[in-house]
Write a protein that holds these residues in place. Structure first.
Motif, PDB file in Angstrom:
ATOM      1  N   CYS A   1       0.928  -1.028  -0.097  1.00  0.00           N
ATOM      2  CA  CYS A   1      -0.029   0.056   0.105  1.00  0.00           C
ATOM      3  C   CYS A   1       0.966   1.217   0.028  1.00  0.00           C
ATOM      4  O   CYS A   1       1.849   1.308   0.793  1.00  0.00           O
ATOM      5  CB  CYS A   1      -0.914  -0.122   1.414  1.00  0.00           C
TER       6      CYS A   1
ATOM      7  N   LYS B   1      -0.745   4.298   0.179  1.00  0.00           N
ATOM      8  CA  LYS B   1      -1.759   5.494   0.565  1.00  0.00           C
ATOM      9  C   LYS B   1      -1.256   6.097   1.764  1.00  0.00           C
ATOM     10  O   LYS B   1      -1.403   7.280   1.915  1.00  0.00           O
ATOM     11  CB  LYS B   1      -2.969   4.989   0.767  1.00  0.00           C
TER      12      LYS B   1
ATOM     13  N   CYS C   1      -2.535   6.389   4.868  1.00  0.00           N
ATOM     14  CA  CYS C   1      -3.374   6.937   5.939  1.00  0.00           C
ATOM     15  C   CYS C   1      -2.727   7.203   7.391  1.00  0.00           C
ATOM     16  O   CYS C   1      -1.895   6.232   7.636  1.00  0.00           O
ATOM     17  CB  CYS C   1      -4.679   5.934   6.026  1.00  0.00           C
TER      18      CYS C   1
ATOM     19  N   TYR D   1      -3.431   6.688  10.293  1.00  0.00           N
ATOM     20  CA  TYR D   1      -3.571   5.600  11.510  1.00  0.00           C
ATOM     21  C   TYR D   1      -3.077   4.364  11.336  1.00  0.00           C
ATOM     22  O   TYR D   1      -3.189   3.602  11.939  1.00  0.00           O
ATOM     23  CB  TYR D   1      -5.063   5.775  11.740  1.00  0.00           C
ATOM     24  N   CYS D   2      -2.574   4.068   9.865  1.00  0.00           N
ATOM     25  CA  CYS D   2      -2.606   2.644   9.346  1.00  0.00           C
ATOM     26  C   CYS D   2      -1.206   2.099   9.418  1.00  0.00           C
ATOM     27  O   CYS D   2      -0.148   2.852   8.847  1.00  0.00           O
ATOM     28  CB  CYS D   2      -3.088   2.588   8.024  1.00  0.00           C
TER      29      CYS D   2
ATOM     30  N   VAL E   1      -0.298  -0.671   7.713  1.00  0.00           N
ATOM     31  CA  VAL E   1      -0.042  -1.468   6.563  1.00  0.00           C
ATOM     32  C   VAL E   1       0.825  -1.056   5.482  1.00  0.00           C
ATOM     33  O   VAL E   1       1.661  -2.010   5.045  1.00  0.00           O
ATOM     34  CB  VAL E   1      -1.436  -1.574   5.627  1.00  0.00           C
TER      35      VAL E   1
ATOM     36  N   GLN F   1      -4.802  -4.705  -0.580  1.00  0.00           N
ATOM     37  CA  GLN F   1      -5.284  -3.661   0.342  1.00  0.00           C
ATOM     38  C   GLN F   1      -6.040  -2.412  -0.232  1.00  0.00           C
ATOM     39  O   GLN F   1      -7.084  -1.829   0.114  1.00  0.00           O
ATOM     40  CB  GLN F   1      -3.963  -3.041   1.116  1.00  0.00           C
ATOM     41  N   ASN F   2      -5.592  -2.294  -1.427  1.00  0.00           N
ATOM     42  CA  ASN F   2      -6.319  -1.040  -2.302  1.00  0.00           C
ATOM     43  C   ASN F   2      -6.587  -1.995  -3.697  1.00  0.00           C
ATOM     44  O   ASN F   2      -5.842  -1.745  -4.521  1.00  0.00           O
ATOM     45  CB  ASN F   2      -5.698  -0.036  -2.333  1.00  0.00           C
TER      46      ASN F   2
HETATM   47 FE1  SF4 Z   1      -5.032   3.531   4.154  1.00  0.00          FE
HETATM   48 FE2  SF4 Z   1      -6.146   1.224   3.697  1.00  0.00          FE
HETATM   49 FE3  SF4 Z   1      -3.590   1.826   2.917  1.00  0.00          FE
HETATM   50 FE4  SF4 Z   1      -4.240   1.255   5.398  1.00  0.00          FE
HETATM   51  S1  SF4 Z   1      -4.161  -0.113   3.863  1.00  0.00           S
HETATM   52  S2  SF4 Z   1      -2.841   2.986   4.585  1.00  0.00           S
HETATM   53  S3  SF4 Z   1      -6.363   2.215   5.445  1.00  0.00           S
HETATM   54  S4  SF4 Z   1      -5.362   2.605   2.271  1.00  0.00           S
END
Ligand code: SF4
Ligand code: SAH
Ligand code: F3S
Length: 439
Positions: A157, A159, A161, A163-164, A166, A201-202
């Protein structure tokens, strides 16, 4: 004769982990190991771990607590998955009887790591620095699910975010070629599977390295593989959710009429702090596309309550969004501060009791929404895929294309096989399931 090599594997976390385990099991078998049902019988004990929330991680460390005795008996331990990648060598300090620690981006090296383990080595690691371009493709997948075949199309991933964990635990985003995905889909159909679930995950951030197919085109192509009757895909990120995905669902009947589109919050301010990179309006526009589809598409989502700085007003906006969308299923979680993530430095301002309270309020409201949504199916005839049965009680459990659990009675001596399809008339509805009779 060398003693038999046996292993016990337990999986925590999401479907990507469940499917990784299928590939790990296949790899272990290829290396001459036999899978056993209990830790007692096993020479090698593996946990495929999850660190998405604090509780998931604690569960794992709880398990690793006291292995001294078992180690002396000759058993060996391996920690795989997201806690392994996140904690790395620190696991050896915390749980000294663990011999192997590997994150998912290093599973290609498992055969070599296993050889070293068998040679008596300890502190073996397979850790990724978000550099690898490799995906874990193997012909030895040991599919454990009798009716649903998983195919990972994109790993990692990008992205981030706030809080995450991953992006830190699963490495950078990398897609498989569409040719390799379609070849696997055809192999799966040849094995007799009729349902495929594409994973990532995406999943919709998929980018074909060969440049041949977009995500929506790949989806449609998988849906057209002869023998495949149901295609699911999870998880879609709203940022990359394009209108052609809805067009594909409209055009290809095997694509299930269900989309999981995590929103996380209904407050623009909180979404920004989460670095989700969309507003509630942007999200609702995608929902409007889905609601305008030819078939009624069932919607589900993920929500985090009690993110740092979430006020009662922000929470009300999330509740308003639930009322507007009318989801058929919601996975809601209390915010949990995680290692390495940007939100770790934000003040976890919502007290635990308040988080729990918001979660409860949300789930109760959602239950009412689902009670009403599910009751609308009464009288319909739905195609159900059988997932399992309880022969003693004459009960069969299955699922609709919309992903709703459907239960029905079965009077004949031989229960229908998992993966078979039946038409069921819905006679009653609960907030999380439908009840019917075979027609
Ligand atoms: Fe964001 Fe989903 Fe990637 Fe976590 S797995 S950072 S929630 S997009
Ligand atoms: N890639 C998917 C979700 C992956 S994790 C997406 O972006 O939608 C599954 C869900 O766990 C997330 O949607 C989120 O709701 C929840 N989650 C992730 N990190 C969390 C955290 N630190 N605290 C609470 N819930 C979290
Ligand atoms: Fe957990 Fe890793 Fe999946 S943290 S939810 S197992 S990606």
């Amino acid at each position: 004769m060398a003693p038999e090599k046996t292993f016990y594997l337990e999986t925590f976390g999401c479907q990507m982990n469940a499917h990784d385990s299928e590939k790990v099991i296949g790899t272990l078998r290829q290396q001459g190991y036999r899978q056993v049902e209990t830790e007692q019988e096993a020479g090698l004990i593996l946990y495929n771990t999850c660190s998405i929330r604090d509780k998931a991680e604690q569960k794992v460390f709880h398990r690793l607590n006291d292995y001294k005795r078992l180690y002396k008996e000759g058993k060996r331990f391996a920690v795989l998955g997201c806690v392994a990648q996140q904690e790395g060598e620190r696991i050896f300090d915390r749980a000294p009887y663990v011999s192997l620690v590997s994150g998912s981006a290093s599973y290609r090296k498992l055969p070599e790591m296993l050889t070293r383990l068998e040679a008596g080595e300890g502190r073996i690691t397979g850790l990724d620095d978000r550099q690898t371009e490799e995906t874990f493709e193997t012909e030895f997948t040991a599919r454990q699910n009798p009716y649903r075949a998983y195919i990972t199309i994109i790993e990692g991933c990008d992205k981030f975010c706030s809080y995450c964990v991953v992006p830190y635990t699963r490495g950078k985003e990398r897609s498989r070629t569409s040719s390799s995905v379609l070849a696997e889909a055809r192999r799966i159909a040849d094995l007799g599977y009729t349902e495929i679930q594409l994973l990532g995950q995406n999943v919709n951030s998929y980018r074909d390295p060969e440049g041949k197919l977009s995500f929506a085109e790949l989806l449609a192509a998988v849906g057209q593989v002869p023998g495949i009757r149901r295609v699911r895909f999870t998880t879609s990120h709203p940022r990359d959710f394009t209108l052609d995905i809805v067009d594909a669902i409209d055009a290809v009947p095997t694509l299930c009429d269900h989309v999981h589109l995590p929103v996380q919050s209904g407050s623009a301010r909180i979404l920004e702090a989460m670095a989700r990179e969309y507003t509630p309006e942007w999200y609702l526009e995608r929902i409007a596309w889905l609601k305008a589809a030819r078939r009624r598409i069932s919607l589900s989502t993920d929500i985090i309550v009690g993110f740092p700085g979430e006020t009662p007003g922000d929470f009300i906006q999330t509740m308003d969004l639930l009322a507007e969308v009318q989801y058929d299923c919601v996975f809601a979680f209390k915010y949990s501060a995680r290692p390495n993530t940007p939100s770790l430095t934000m003040i976890d301002s919502v007290p635990e009791e308040e988080k729990a309270q918001r979660l409860q309020v949300l789930l109760e409201r959602q239950r009412e929404i689902q009670r009403s949504n599910y009751s609308r199916h009464i009288g319909e005839i739905i195609e159900v895929m059988v997932e399992g049965s309880n022969p003693n009680r004459g009960q069969v459990a299955g699922r609709s294309s919309q992903n709703k659990p459907v239960n029905f009675e079965w009077q004949q001596p031989i229960a229908p096989a998992p993966g078979s399809y039946l038409r069921v008339k819905i006679t009653a509805a609960f907030p999380n399931s439908l009840v019917g009779e075979v027609v």
